[in-house]
Design a protein around this motif. Structure first.
Motif, PDB file in Angstrom:
ATOM      1  N   ARG A   8       0.828  -1.214   0.000  1.00 53.37           N
ATOM      2  CA  ARG A   8       0.000   0.000   0.000  1.00 53.37           C
ATOM      3  C   ARG A   8       0.854   1.252   0.000  1.00 53.37           C
ATOM      4  O   ARG A   8       0.568   2.226  -0.693  1.00 53.37           O
ATOM      5  N   LEU A   9       1.912   1.240   0.814  1.00 50.79           N
ATOM      6  CA  LEU A   9       2.818   2.386   0.841  1.00 50.79           C
ATOM      7  C   LEU A   9       3.502   2.575  -0.509  1.00 50.79           C
ATOM      8  O   LEU A   9       3.721   3.706  -0.948  1.00 50.79           O
ATOM      9  N   GLY A  10       3.834   1.474  -1.171  1.00 50.57           N
ATOM     10  CA  GLY A  10       4.439   1.558  -2.494  1.00 50.57           C
ATOM     11  C   GLY A  10       3.507   2.177  -3.511  1.00 50.57           C
ATOM     12  O   GLY A  10       3.921   3.018  -4.333  1.00 50.57           O
ATOM     13  N   ILE A  11       2.245   1.784  -3.480  1.00 46.52           N
ATOM     14  CA  ILE A  11       1.262   2.373  -4.397  1.00 46.52           C
ATOM     15  C   ILE A  11       1.094   3.859  -4.097  1.00 46.52           C
ATOM     16  O   ILE A  11       1.038   4.686  -5.007  1.00 46.52           O
ATOM     17  N   PHE A  12       1.047   4.210  -2.808  1.00 46.27           N
ATOM     18  CA  PHE A  12       0.933   5.627  -2.448  1.00 46.27           C
ATOM     19  C   PHE A  12       2.150   6.411  -2.932  1.00 46.27           C
ATOM     20  O   PHE A  12       2.020   7.500  -3.482  1.00 46.27           O
ATOM     21  N   VAL A  17       4.606  10.384  -6.644  1.00 48.50           N
ATOM     22  CA  VAL A  17       5.556  10.803  -7.681  1.00 48.50           C
ATOM     23  C   VAL A  17       4.817  11.230  -8.948  1.00 48.50           C
ATOM     24  O   VAL A  17       5.142  12.263  -9.546  1.00 48.50           O
ATOM     25  N   VAL A  18       3.811  10.453  -9.339  1.00 48.27           N
ATOM     26  CA  VAL A  18       3.063  10.787 -10.556  1.00 48.27           C
ATOM     27  C   VAL A  18       2.318  12.103 -10.385  1.00 48.27           C
ATOM     28  O   VAL A  18       2.362  12.980 -11.268  1.00 48.27           O
ATOM     29  N   VAL A  19       1.635  12.287  -9.263  1.00 48.04           N
ATOM     30  CA  VAL A  19       0.882  13.526  -9.034  1.00 48.04           C
ATOM     31  C   VAL A  19       1.829  14.712  -8.947  1.00 48.04           C
ATOM     32  O   VAL A  19       1.553  15.778  -9.506  1.00 48.04           O
ATOM     33  N   TRP A  20       2.958  14.535  -8.271  1.00 45.53           N
ATOM     34  CA  TRP A  20       3.940  15.620  -8.189  1.00 45.53           C
ATOM     35  C   TRP A  20       4.380  16.035  -9.587  1.00 45.53           C
ATOM     36  O   TRP A  20       4.432  17.225  -9.905  1.00 45.53           O
ATOM     37  N   GLY A  21       4.665  15.051 -10.443  1.00 40.34           N
ATOM     38  CA  GLY A  21       5.066  15.363 -11.815  1.00 40.34           C
ATOM     39  C   GLY A  21       3.965  16.058 -12.588  1.00 40.34           C
ATOM     40  O   GLY A  21       4.225  17.012 -13.343  1.00 40.34           O
ATOM     41  N   LEU A  45      -3.392  10.523  -2.099  1.00 37.96           N
ATOM     42  CA  LEU A  45      -4.234   9.654  -1.275  1.00 37.96           C
ATOM     43  C   LEU A  45      -5.525   9.281  -1.995  1.00 37.96           C
ATOM     44  O   LEU A  45      -5.963   8.126  -1.951  1.00 37.96           O
ATOM     45  N   LEU A  46      -6.130  10.258  -2.650  1.00 33.74           N
ATOM     46  CA  LEU A  46      -7.374   9.996  -3.371  1.00 33.74           C
ATOM     47  C   LEU A  46      -7.172   9.030  -4.527  1.00 33.74           C
ATOM     48  O   LEU A  46      -8.068   8.247  -4.848  1.00 33.74           O
ATOM     49  N   LEU A  47      -6.033   9.067  -5.155  1.00 34.31           N
ATOM     50  CA  LEU A  47      -5.766   8.148  -6.261  1.00 34.31           C
ATOM     51  C   LEU A  47      -5.315   6.777  -5.771  1.00 34.31           C
ATOM     52  O   LEU A  47      -5.684   5.751  -6.348  1.00 34.31           O
ATOM     53  N   SER A  48      -4.528   6.737  -4.716  1.00 33.30           N
ATOM     54  CA  SER A  48      -3.976   5.461  -4.270  1.00 33.30           C
ATOM     55  C   SER A  48      -5.001   4.580  -3.561  1.00 33.30           C
ATOM     56  O   SER A  48      -4.880   3.349  -3.602  1.00 33.30           O
ATOM     57  N   PHE A  53      -7.342  -0.726  -3.416  1.00 32.75           N
ATOM     58  CA  PHE A  53      -8.518  -1.569  -3.227  1.00 32.75           C
ATOM     59  C   PHE A  53      -8.625  -2.600  -4.345  1.00 32.75           C
ATOM     60  O   PHE A  53      -8.915  -3.770  -4.098  1.00 32.75           O
ATOM     61  N   VAL A  54      -8.369  -2.173  -5.567  1.00 32.14           N
ATOM     62  CA  VAL A  54      -8.486  -3.071  -6.716  1.00 32.14           C
ATOM     63  C   VAL A  54      -7.243  -3.944  -6.873  1.00 32.14           C
ATOM     64  O   VAL A  54      -7.336  -5.158  -7.024  1.00 32.14           O
ATOM     65  N   LEU A  55      -6.068  -3.338  -6.835  1.00 29.94           N
ATOM     66  CA  LEU A  55      -4.833  -4.060  -7.140  1.00 29.94           C
ATOM     67  C   LEU A  55      -4.398  -5.019  -6.040  1.00 29.94           C
ATOM     68  O   LEU A  55      -3.733  -6.015  -6.319  1.00 29.94           O
ATOM     69  N   LEU A  56      -4.742  -4.730  -4.798  1.00 31.31           N
ATOM     70  CA  LEU A  56      -4.274  -5.550  -3.683  1.00 31.31           C
ATOM     71  C   LEU A  56      -5.357  -6.450  -3.098  1.00 31.31           C
ATOM     72  O   LEU A  56      -5.247  -6.898  -1.955  1.00 31.31           O
TER      73      LEU A  56
END
Length: 99
Positions: A8-12, A17-21, A45-48, A53-56
């Protein structure tokens, strides 16, 4: 459980990184004033959350099974201890009545 948490922390972190970019490239809007960092964290947080929920799903179910097994084992140990206490109490009462 630790594996699920780290995933979960990895997905966050990936979302962060993506949102920052995206924010700094101008594709996502910037936060107001000095709130840009908080804005990026909130968007991440809203994206992760739904992604996790889906990926894990499979990892969450495996963790749930391990938690249920641990709880069942603890309940069995408590019942065994309770039965030992009951047997010891019954034996003590039987000795007290026989004397």
């Amino acid at each position: 459980m630790l594996r699920y948490t780290l995933m979960r922390l990895g997905i966050f972190a990936g979302c962060l990184v993506v949102v920052w970019g995206l924010v700094y490239s101008g594709l996502f809007p910037r936060g107001l004033g000095n709130s840009n960092g908080m804005w990026i964290v909130l968007l991440s947080l809203l994206l992760s959350a739904p992604l996790s929920f889906v990926l894990l799903r499979g990892e969450r179910e495996r963790a749930s099974v391990r938690v249920v097994e641990r709880v069942d084992r603890m309940k069995a140990n408590l019942d065994a201890n309770r039965n030992q206490e009951d047997q010891a109490d019954d034996a003590a009462r039987a000795q007290g009545q026989g004397a």
